[in-house]
Design an enzyme around this catalytic site. Structure first.
Site, mmCIF file in Angstrom:
data_model
loop_
_atom_site.group_PDB
_atom_site.id
_atom_site.type_symbol
_atom_site.label_atom_id
_atom_site.label_comp_id
_atom_site.label_asym_id
_atom_site.label_seq_id
_atom_site.Cartn_x
_atom_site.Cartn_y
_atom_site.Cartn_z
ATOM 1 N N LYS A 18 110.718 24.312 127.374
ATOM 2 C CA LYS A 18 109.410 23.984 127.961
ATOM 3 C C LYS A 18 108.346 24.943 127.413
ATOM 4 O O LYS A 18 108.691 25.986 126.836
ATOM 5 C CB LYS A 18 109.507 24.080 129.481
ATOM 6 C CG LYS A 18 109.967 25.443 129.979
ATOM 7 C CD LYS A 18 110.451 25.406 131.420
ATOM 8 C CE LYS A 18 110.811 26.804 131.882
ATOM 9 N NZ LYS A 18 111.433 26.793 133.222
ATOM 10 N N ARG A 73 110.534 25.352 146.009
ATOM 11 C CA ARG A 73 109.552 24.995 144.993
ATOM 12 C C ARG A 73 109.743 23.517 144.687
ATOM 13 O O ARG A 73 109.061 22.674 145.235
ATOM 14 C CB ARG A 73 109.800 25.893 143.769
ATOM 15 C CG ARG A 73 108.739 25.912 142.742
ATOM 16 C CD ARG A 73 109.043 26.897 141.610
ATOM 17 N NE ARG A 73 110.176 26.503 140.786
ATOM 18 C CZ ARG A 73 110.465 27.024 139.599
ATOM 19 N NH1 ARG A 73 109.693 27.976 139.094
ATOM 20 N NH2 ARG A 73 111.508 26.618 138.909
ATOM 21 N N TYR A 129 84.474 48.340 125.147
ATOM 22 C CA TYR A 129 83.740 47.938 126.351
ATOM 23 C C TYR A 129 84.039 48.877 127.509
ATOM 24 O O TYR A 129 85.182 49.296 127.713
ATOM 25 C CB TYR A 129 84.156 46.529 126.766
ATOM 26 C CG TYR A 129 83.597 45.435 125.896
ATOM 27 C CD1 TYR A 129 82.221 45.232 125.799
ATOM 28 C CD2 TYR A 129 84.443 44.594 125.199
ATOM 29 C CE1 TYR A 129 81.707 44.207 125.005
ATOM 30 C CE2 TYR A 129 83.948 43.559 124.410
ATOM 31 C CZ TYR A 129 82.579 43.372 124.324
ATOM 32 O OH TYR A 129 82.083 42.369 123.548
ATOM 33 N N MET A 145 88.144 40.273 123.312
ATOM 34 C CA MET A 145 88.573 38.895 123.066
ATOM 35 C C MET A 145 89.310 38.740 121.743
ATOM 36 O O MET A 145 90.332 38.066 121.667
ATOM 37 C CB MET A 145 87.354 37.965 123.104
ATOM 38 C CG MET A 145 87.724 36.492 123.027
ATOM 39 S SD MET A 145 86.295 35.405 122.970
ATOM 40 C CE MET A 145 85.599 35.649 124.589
HETATM 41 C C1 PLP Z 1 112.526 27.617 133.137
HETATM 42 C C2 PLP Z 1 113.761 27.155 133.800
HETATM 43 C C3 PLP Z 1 115.016 27.551 133.303
HETATM 44 C C4 PLP Z 1 115.170 28.615 132.254
HETATM 45 O O1 PLP Z 1 114.947 29.862 132.881
HETATM 46 P P1 PLP Z 1 115.031 31.263 132.075
HETATM 47 O O2 PLP Z 1 114.868 32.265 133.144
HETATM 48 O O3 PLP Z 1 113.906 31.250 131.113
HETATM 49 O O4 PLP Z 1 116.361 31.290 131.426
HETATM 50 C C5 PLP Z 1 116.132 26.972 133.867
HETATM 51 N N1 PLP Z 1 116.026 26.071 134.891
HETATM 52 C C6 PLP Z 1 114.846 25.710 135.409
HETATM 53 C C7 PLP Z 1 114.800 24.735 136.531
HETATM 54 C C8 PLP Z 1 113.676 26.236 134.893
HETATM 55 O O5 PLP Z 1 112.491 25.885 135.421
#
Ligand code: PLP
Length: 374
Positions: free
Chosen positions: A40, A142, A264, A312
């Protein structure tokens, strides 16, 4: 001078060989469970279009993305070369886009009874069995079926009719803290839920969960961060290979007198005559502003402190102690690399490696090394 140097651009190098080795190491650690990969957020900022083929070539056949759009992109990348690979959409089936999920052969993770009813109705309308993953919540609060919904589903198993249930998953909240009591509580809650639901394979561990041992693996593990070099065992040495190297291009070098300020807010004042190197990376590149006066770089093996605020497009280092022959416009300062790993940069920034990686910007000259195509 190469073109990136001529253009005054910083370099981001991503080691696909290290990604593949990390995946193989996680697979070996998790066996006999199968090993998937979370890709992802553009493979945690490293570039899914390059990382997914490298993982598939290494043997990975289960890819996890967050959204439909990510799923479509990953499925196109896998294309005809790895038709047997599965792409799972963690955020669930978007109700207005079920046809896109189906045409791209994506497998949604069903996170609620509503998701189940939606996807099962789509299957019955089309008179085909649609593949699905069921997510039960055991402590993240969640996504996933809360306990009351698991109860309902156990009482009405016919809601799953029409679905080809591939596995049931849950997600750990505290896997990076091995002695956290929630780990065992989640394991027990998962076992309870599984005892009431259809008997199909299971998926449990993320990266850190892989290192909690076989009780946390299930039949398919889903590591993400560890593939990209983040330490999945935070209190112990990192067993993974570093994947990302970020080298900042020096644009200008100057000497300032004692008491002159830098950047800055004049947040740093020189305590002696100081050599400053200004480098082409800033918070617009994901070089986080919270690194102001806290980060460091490496030049010729010498650690140089980041001084002043990250702005930036620019960041400044005190290179007074660095080898003088390397302190010139066009030379590079290592911002992330073997001696300044992503977790160390994250610690200096007050965040986690995940955020450093997924923030990596798009103004760097990106190079991929170690791929099977090279
Ligand atoms: C992002 C995610 C993972 C991977 O988690 P890591 O901590 O990056 O290994 C696995 N399962 C779900 C449901 C996730 O959202």
């Amino acid at each position: 001078m190469d073109s990136a140097a001529a253009a005054g651009v910083s370099l981001l190098t991503i080691d696909l060989g290290a990604v593949a080795r990390n995946w193989q190491q996680l697979r070996d650690h998790a066996t006999p469970a199968a090993c998937g990969a979370a890709v992802k957020a553009d493979a945690y900022g490293t570039g899914a279009d390059r990382v997914v083929p490298a993982l598939a070539a290494a043997g990975c056949r289960a890819f996890f993305v967050a959204t439909l759009a990510e799923g479509i992109a990953v499925s196109e990348t896998l294309g005809a070369r790895w038709p047997e690979a599965d792409v799972f959409v963690l955020n669930g089936p978007p109700s207005a886009r079920l046809d896109l999920l189906i045409s791209a052969r994506l497998i949604p993770v069903l996170n609620s009874l509503g998701d189940i009813d939606l996807w099962a109705a789509a299957a019955r309308r089309r008179a085909v069995a649609l593949p699905a993953v069921l997510h039960v919540d055991t402590g993240m609060s969640r996504l996933g079926l809360p306990p009351a919904e698991v109860e309902c589903l156990a009482a009405e198993p016919a809601r799953l009719h029409g679905l080809d249930l591939r596995f049931i998953m849950t997600h750990l909240a505290c896997a990076d803290t091995p002695d956290h009591p929630l780990n065992d509580r989640q394991r027990q809650r998962f076992a309870d839920a599984l005892s009431r639901l259809p008997h199909v394979p299971t998926s449990f561990a993320n990266s850190a969960g892989v290192f909690l041992g076989p009780a946390f693996h299930g039949d398919l593990v889903r590591p993400g961060a560890a593939l990209y070099g983040v330490n999945p065992t935070p209190k112990k040495p990192n067993p993974m290979s570093q994947v990302v190297r970020l080298q900042g291009r020096i644009l200008q070098v100057r000497e300032i007198d004692r008491n002159e300020s830098v950047g800055y807010g004049a947040s740093h004042s020189a305590v002696r005559r100081t050599t400053i190197a200004t480098v082409a990376a800033g918070y617009a590149d994901g070089f986080l502003r919270s690194l102001s006066n806290r980060g460091r770089g490496l030049i010729g093996g010498v650690s140089v402190p980041l001084i002043g605020r990250v702005s930036m497009d620019l960041v400044t280092f005190d290179v007074t102690e660095a080898p003088a022959d390397l302190v010139h416009p066009g030379e590079l300062i290592e911002l992330i690399g073997p001696d300044n790993p992503v977790d160390a940069v994250a610690a200096a920034a007050g965040t986690i490696g995940y955020e450093i990686l997924t923030s990596l910007g798009h103004r760097y000259a990106r190079t991929y090394v170690g791929g099977s195509e090279e």
